[in-house]
Design a protein around this motif. Structure first.
Motif, short mmCIF file in Angstrom:
data_model
loop_
_atom_site.label_atom_id
_atom_site.label_comp_id
_atom_site.label_asym_id
_atom_site.label_seq_id
_atom_site.Cartn_x
_atom_site.Cartn_y
_atom_site.Cartn_z
N LEU A 73 0.62 -1.24 -0.08
CA LEU A 73 0.05 0.13 -0.04
C LEU A 73 0.84 1.34 -0.04
CD1 LEU A 73 -2.83 0.96 -0.03
CD2 LEU A 73 -2.68 1.14 2.38
N GLN A 74 2.04 1.12 0.37
CA GLN A 74 2.75 2.41 0.78
C GLN A 74 3.79 2.48 -0.44
OE1 GLN A 74 2.37 4.68 2.99
NE2 GLN A 74 0.72 3.44 3.76
N HIS A 75 3.80 1.74 -1.45
CA HIS A 75 4.92 1.94 -2.55
C HIS A 75 4.67 3.22 -3.17
CE1 HIS A 75 5.82 -2.62 -2.85
NE2 HIS A 75 5.99 -2.51 -1.67
N ALA A 76 3.69 3.42 -3.73
CA ALA A 76 3.43 4.63 -4.18
C ALA A 76 3.85 5.85 -3.56
CB ALA A 76 2.01 4.67 -4.92
N ARG A 77 3.11 5.83 -2.34
CA ARG A 77 3.33 7.07 -1.73
C ARG A 77 4.83 7.54 -1.41
NH1 ARG A 77 -0.19 9.80 2.45
NH2 ARG A 77 -1.59 8.98 0.93
N TYR A 78 5.59 6.37 -1.11
CA TYR A 78 7.06 6.83 -0.78
C TYR A 78 7.97 6.99 -1.98
CZ TYR A 78 6.29 6.40 4.09
OH TYR A 78 5.97 6.52 5.39
N ALA A 79 7.34 6.43 -2.95
CA ALA A 79 7.94 6.68 -4.49
C ALA A 79 7.81 8.01 -4.81
CB ALA A 79 7.55 5.72 -5.42
N ARG A 80 6.59 8.41 -4.61
CA ARG A 80 6.13 9.73 -4.94
C ARG A 80 6.99 10.81 -4.33
NH1 ARG A 80 1.33 9.56 -3.86
NH2 ARG A 80 0.42 8.94 -5.76
N VAL A 81 7.11 10.74 -2.91
CA VAL A 81 8.03 11.91 -2.32
C VAL A 81 9.32 11.47 -2.67
CG1 VAL A 81 8.80 11.99 -0.12
CG2 VAL A 81 6.40 11.35 -0.06
N ALA A 82 9.79 10.47 -2.88
CA ALA A 82 11.47 10.52 -3.54
C ALA A 82 11.50 11.30 -4.81
CB ALA A 82 11.89 8.97 -3.38
N LEU A 83 10.46 10.88 -5.77
CA LEU A 83 10.65 11.40 -6.84
C LEU A 83 10.54 13.04 -6.83
CD1 LEU A 83 8.55 9.08 -8.87
CD2 LEU A 83 10.83 9.25 -9.26
N GLU A 84 9.52 13.42 -6.12
CA GLU A 84 9.68 14.92 -5.89
C GLU A 84 10.75 15.63 -5.23
OE1 GLU A 84 7.32 16.92 -6.80
OE2 GLU A 84 5.31 15.90 -6.89
N ALA A 85 11.42 14.89 -4.50
CA ALA A 85 12.72 15.26 -3.86
C ALA A 85 13.87 15.30 -4.76
CB ALA A 85 13.15 14.37 -2.60
N GLY A 86 13.72 14.59 -6.16
CA GLY A 86 14.74 14.57 -7.16
C GLY A 86 15.58 13.38 -6.91
N LYS A 87 15.03 12.09 -6.47
CA LYS A 87 15.72 10.87 -6.48
C LYS A 87 15.49 9.81 -7.40
CE LYS A 87 17.90 12.97 -3.08
NZ LYS A 87 19.24 13.51 -3.09
N HIS A 88 16.30 9.08 -7.84
CA HIS A 88 15.64 7.91 -8.52
C HIS A 88 15.19 7.05 -7.73
CE1 HIS A 88 18.10 9.97 -11.78
NE2 HIS A 88 19.08 9.48 -11.05
N VAL A 89 14.26 6.21 -8.25
CA VAL A 89 13.62 5.28 -7.41
C VAL A 89 13.51 3.62 -8.01
CG1 VAL A 89 11.29 4.54 -6.41
CG2 VAL A 89 12.16 6.98 -6.52
N ILE A 90 13.79 2.88 -7.13
CA ILE A 90 13.55 1.47 -7.39
C ILE A 90 12.37 0.87 -6.24
CG2 ILE A 90 14.68 -0.92 -7.45
CD1 ILE A 90 17.47 0.37 -7.70
N VAL A 91 11.28 0.71 -6.78
CA VAL A 91 10.41 0.15 -5.90
C VAL A 91 9.92 -1.41 -5.78
CG1 VAL A 91 8.48 1.06 -7.57
CG2 VAL A 91 7.95 0.90 -5.07
N GLU A 92 9.64 -2.05 -4.75
CA GLU A 92 9.42 -3.30 -4.95
C GLU A 92 7.92 -3.63 -5.72
OE1 GLU A 92 9.93 -6.55 -4.60
OE2 GLU A 92 12.17 -5.95 -4.15
N LYS A 93 7.85 -4.78 -6.23
CA LYS A 93 6.42 -5.10 -6.88
C LYS A 93 5.33 -5.13 -5.93
CE LYS A 93 6.29 -9.17 -5.20
NZ LYS A 93 5.27 -9.44 -4.21
N PRO A 94 4.13 -4.66 -6.30
CA PRO A 94 3.70 -4.02 -7.26
C PRO A 94 4.10 -2.47 -6.98
CG PRO A 94 1.88 -4.29 -5.96
CD PRO A 94 2.84 -5.00 -5.38
#
Length: 376
Positions: A73-94
């Motif tokens: 449930l938290q994948h998208a939320r934390y990915a979004r925060v990292a992208l907004e902070a200018g970081k590349h992201v690798i996120v576990e499935k899904p």
């Protein structure tokens, strides 16, 4: 490139020994819940990782790339925060719990010229590339089967009345989200998005403990079986008019490949080598990021979107969780929301609000950012 890890659960503990020893990334830091701070400190000491924290924003200040390994449930939320902070992201499935959320993340990464990858091991295995090479030799494809059944170590606790995240609908758990996504990615990566998909599940306490996803393509059918309440041998089979391809492994490992032609001798291949299943994908991520290979990133994001939850229409109302939109009762539990405190001067970072948008015009000052109860 400095890599930060969000989470201290099983997937992290499984892969960390190889990651720190062999990855081209420099593993810089681990971020955990306060509850798991001791585990993070232990892992950092064991593998000589320089830093650990319970503050996500602090992690983001230390690294170039974030690996997100927390419950679904938290994948998208934390990915979004990292992208907004200018970081590349690798996120576990899904990558996210709906196709719409996956598309939003992909658009954000592309807008910011950042790399976003779903850690779907199947897509990067040498054996999977061999499948693509062999596929024309089976003739016209008629049937595809993927089976991934694994009796969950948490199922007995679930039957006893507990609700671990992998069996919690409020954490986007269940057989399809945990195991079935590997089958779907395997199929979609080879054949693209199906014309139609229907999911029929065995439901217990409003969660699918096992189920069958039926996917309709032009000219052939594909079936994904996934179970967390029972076990069976894993199989991936592609049947065509001139022969079939067989793998006696789960799709996330994508093990040895056997091609059985209707005429002639069978052929055996195993190109993965004796390495962790995550090795090939992390090497591919690093090559893409350092070479600026946005084409690979875009192609893999297209596969993630096509395979994302939400492509399946529910077979019955009880399966509404798997439709393209969240049901009314599918709300973030209070203790899973992002928690923010007043800012120290000069610190700025974008963060999503409870509805998935951004607050304060896309920017929020912060002092402390902690995530709660997310270790998988």
């Amino acid at each position: 490139m400095k890599l930060g890890i969000l989470g201290t659960g099983k997937i992290v503990q499984e892969f960390l020994p190889w990651l720190v020893e062999h990855t081209p990334f420099t593993v810089q830091a681990v971020c955990s819940t306060p509850r798991s701070a001791a585990k993070a400190a232990e892992l950092c000491a064991q593998y000589q990782i320089p830093q650990h924290t319970t503050n996500y924003f602090e992690l983001l200040q230390w690294v170039d790339v974030v690996y997100i390994a927390v419950p679904n449930l938290q994948h998208a939320r934390y990915a979004r925060v990292a992208l907004e902070a200018g970081k590349h992201v690798i996120v576990e499935k899904p990558m996210a719990v709906t196709a719409a959320e996956t598309e939003e993340l992909a658009a954000l990464a592309q807008r910011k010229r950042l790399f976003l990858f779903e850690a779907m091991t199947t897509q990067y295995q040498p054996n999977y590339a061999k499948l693509r090479e062999l596929l024309p030799r089976v003739g016209t494809v008629r049937m595809v089967q993927c089976s991934f059944s694994q009796y969950s170590s948490r199922y007995d606790a679930f039957c006893a009345g507990q609700t671990p995240p992998v069996f919690d609908p409020l954490c986007a758990g269940g057989a399809l989200m945990d195991l079935g996504v590997y089958n779907v990615s395997y199929i979609v990566g080879l054949f693209g998005e199906p014309n139609k998909a229907v999911y029929a599940a065995n439901m217990e306490r409003n969660i699918d403990t096992s189920g069958v996803l039926m996917m309709d393509y032009s000219g052939f059918k594909a079936v994904s079986l996934a179970a967390k309440d029972c076990a069976a041998p894993a199989r991936c089979i592609i049947q065509g008019t001139k022969g079939y391809i067989l793998q006696k492994s789960t799709p996330n490992y994508c093990g040895g490949v056997t091609f059985h032609p209707n005429e002639g001798k069978e052929e055996h291949y195993n190109l993965n080598g004796d390495r962790p299943r995550q090795a090939a994908e992390f090497e591919a991520f690093y090559r893409a990021m350092t070479a600026g290979d946005q084409e690979l990133c875009a192609r893999m994001l297209d596969t993630s979107i096509a395979a994302a939850p939400g492509c399946a229409s529910p077979a019955t109302d009880s399966n509404a969780f798997f439709s393209g939109t969240r049901p009314d009762n599918y709300a973030l539990p209070r203790d899973l929301n992002i928690h923010l405190k007043p800012a120290q001067s000069g610190q700025v970072c974008a963060v999503s609000d409870k509805k998935g948008g951004t607050a304060a015009g896309g920017k929020l000052n912060y002092e402390e950012y902690q995530y709660q109860d997310f270790d998988s």
